[in-house]
Write a protein that holds these residues in place. Structure first.
Motif, mmCIF file in Angstrom:
data_model
loop_
_atom_site.group_PDB
_atom_site.id
_atom_site.type_symbol
_atom_site.label_atom_id
_atom_site.label_comp_id
_atom_site.label_asym_id
_atom_site.label_seq_id
_atom_site.Cartn_x
_atom_site.Cartn_y
_atom_site.Cartn_z
ATOM 1 N N GLU A 91 0.975 -0.834 0.000
ATOM 2 C CA GLU A 91 0.169 0.170 0.254
ATOM 3 C C GLU A 91 0.494 1.068 0.137
ATOM 4 O O GLU A 91 1.712 1.189 0.786
ATOM 5 C CB GLU A 91 -1.107 0.125 1.620
ATOM 6 C CG GLU A 91 -1.841 1.513 1.734
ATOM 7 C CD GLU A 91 -2.699 1.536 0.308
ATOM 8 O OE1 GLU A 91 -2.871 2.305 -0.220
ATOM 9 O OE2 GLU A 91 -2.687 0.603 -0.285
ATOM 10 N N TYR A 101 -2.976 -0.918 6.098
ATOM 11 C CA TYR A 101 -1.236 -1.217 6.032
ATOM 12 C C TYR A 101 -0.558 -2.253 6.858
ATOM 13 O O TYR A 101 -0.129 -3.518 5.926
ATOM 14 C CB TYR A 101 -0.805 0.250 7.524
ATOM 15 C CG TYR A 101 -0.689 1.307 5.938
ATOM 16 C CD1 TYR A 101 -0.302 1.330 5.022
ATOM 17 C CD2 TYR A 101 -0.913 1.965 6.702
ATOM 18 C CE1 TYR A 101 -0.845 3.009 4.881
ATOM 19 C CE2 TYR A 101 -1.589 3.328 6.603
ATOM 20 C CZ TYR A 101 -1.227 3.643 5.551
ATOM 21 O OH TYR A 101 -1.280 5.335 4.708
ATOM 22 N N ILE A 105 0.524 -4.042 3.361
ATOM 23 C CA ILE A 105 2.337 -3.956 3.378
ATOM 24 C C ILE A 105 2.680 -5.290 4.565
ATOM 25 O O ILE A 105 3.623 -5.703 4.457
ATOM 26 C CB ILE A 105 2.446 -2.750 4.612
ATOM 27 C CG1 ILE A 105 2.396 -2.373 3.561
ATOM 28 C CG2 ILE A 105 4.471 -2.919 4.738
ATOM 29 C CD1 ILE A 105 2.477 -0.089 3.970
ATOM 30 N N MET A 152 3.039 4.000 7.896
ATOM 31 C CA MET A 152 3.030 3.037 6.591
ATOM 32 C C MET A 152 4.457 2.630 6.582
ATOM 33 O O MET A 152 5.707 1.412 6.720
ATOM 34 C CB MET A 152 3.857 3.567 5.520
ATOM 35 C CG MET A 152 3.408 3.009 3.642
ATOM 36 S SD MET A 152 4.312 4.126 2.055
ATOM 37 C CE MET A 152 1.774 5.079 2.755
ATOM 38 N N HIS A 155 5.335 0.008 9.359
ATOM 39 C CA HIS A 155 4.635 -1.589 9.037
ATOM 40 C C HIS A 155 5.338 -1.920 7.870
ATOM 41 O O HIS A 155 6.142 -2.863 7.973
ATOM 42 C CB HIS A 155 3.550 -1.892 8.598
ATOM 43 C CG HIS A 155 1.826 -1.118 8.885
ATOM 44 N ND1 HIS A 155 1.558 -0.416 10.026
ATOM 45 C CD2 HIS A 155 1.244 -2.267 9.683
ATOM 46 C CE1 HIS A 155 1.085 -0.492 11.102
ATOM 47 N NE2 HIS A 155 0.616 -1.648 10.780
#
Length: 369
Positions: A91, A101, A105, A152, A155
């Motif tokens: 993502e 996420y 991810i 983000m 993760h």
């Protein structure tokens, strides 16, 4: 001479993936290439060069957060395994719920890495991010303190740690700075759109914070080359376990450098709000972000309408996380000293940014002046 490797490219339709796939095809580097993505190439604004490359690879649509879909994507008709697995899939939108996420991810990357171990892939290249490092006044090395400054990146770091502890995974982790180049709709592109907006408004463009805020960069062509170079280096040297490399050019790009290129392209006056005003904005960043976006979305729409562009995926919209005072400052030299890699784009240039705009114009999603 060893036979060419077979390559599985996960998330191969996105910005990094399409450039990497095209690099492999144009240089005839792989025996076979399979590209996996949830997005169809026909809907992804691929330019003619990218389209030509994708006609020479096998494409499969797949949801890599789903284990059964992952297994199908890794399975070849002859029962053999892919030699190299490259994971660009993740993502990429900011300000998403944490569950997104976690799924797109963390879970996605772990699923793919486990399958790579099961299939005995010779190397698994994981694209991480330079946003995982603590924002300090010095360039972060691969062993520097980590302190992700957005969800983000949190993760991405979680993935890095999980994969390094995965038994049997032949792992290369690459942590790029801000990637720019043809096809990139995030990164530096919103700043270019700001430049076009202020040219339209005939006003001075001022960014938050100061001129020396680091926004280190790396060209997408160098990212593609680094992925391939490190994969080959890992396999040819019989490496095992995990290795990590930052990717950043030697430009040590900051906001002043970016503004100088925007000035050269659009002929506008540029500057910065400075620390005092920016800190006042920071006190109510949510409202400030809304005001900033409202001030730029309307004129951008006017520009598109004036040039008869009915739809465009390009937007000046900036998420709150991107307006914070966090430096992206990386030391990208280790990959050179350890593996012999060299950057072909050591400096961010005005021409390289003009090339991005010209490509969008050819696609009909950026106004022709």
């Amino acid at each position: 001479m060893a036979p060419q490797p077979t390559v599985l490219v996960l998330g191969g339709v996105g910005f990094l993936g399409r450039n990497f796939v095209t690099y492999l095809v144009e240089n005839n580097l792989a025996a076979s290439i399979r590209v996996i993505d949830k997005v169809l190439p026909q809907t992804a604004y691929l330019n003619k060069r990218f389209q030509a490359a994708f006609q020479k690879v096998e494409f499969m649509q797949g949801n890599l957060s789903n284990t059964s879909s992952v297994e199908r994507c890794f399975t070849r008709e002859d029962g053999s395994s892919f030699d190299y697995v490259i994971n660009f899939a993740a993502e990429t939108k900011f300000s998403q719920p944490e569950e997104i996420y976690e799924d797109r991810i963390f879970r996605l990357s772990v699923n793919c890495a486990k399958e790579a171990v099961k299939r005995k892939a010779k190397v698994f290249v994981q694209l991480s991010t330079g946003d995982i490092y603590e924002s300090t006044g010095t360039s972060s090395k691969e062993d520097s303190k980590t302190k992700p400054w957005n969800v983000m990146a949190q993760h991405k770091l979680k993935v890095d740690n999980e994969l390094q502890n995965m038994e049997g995974l032949n792992l290369v982790i690459l942590r790029p700075a801000v990637v720019y180049g043809v096809g990139g709709m995030a990164g530096l592109t919103p700043r270019l759109i700001y430049g076009r907006v202020y040219q339209h408004l005939k006003q001075k463009m001022e960014f938050l914070w100061t001129s020396d805020l680091r926004v280190n960069t790396v060209h997408v062509d160098d990212v593609s080359r680094a992925v391939w170079h490190t994969a080959n280096w890992y396999v040819s040297n019989d490496k095992s376990g995990s290795v990590i490399f930052n990717l950043a050019d030697e430009n040590d790009t900051d906001q002043e450098a970016i503004n100088s290129h925007i000035h050269a392209i659009f002929g506008i006056e540029t500057g910065f709000q400075g620390t005092i005003i920016s800190n006042m904005v920071k006190l109510n960043m949510k409202d400030a972000t809304e005001d900033i976006n409202e001030a730029h979305l309307a004129p951008w729409s006017e520009i598109l309408k004036a040039h008869d562009i009915k739809t465009s995926p390009l937007t000046p919209y900036l998420d709150e996380e991107l307006l914070s005072n966090n430096a992206v400052s990386l030391d990208g030299s280790k990959i050179c000293t350890v593996t012999g890699f060299s950057y072909e784009h050591p400096k961010l240039t005005t021409d390289s940014l003009k090339e991005v705009i010209s490509d969008f114009q050819e696609l009909g999603i950026w106004p022709r002046d």
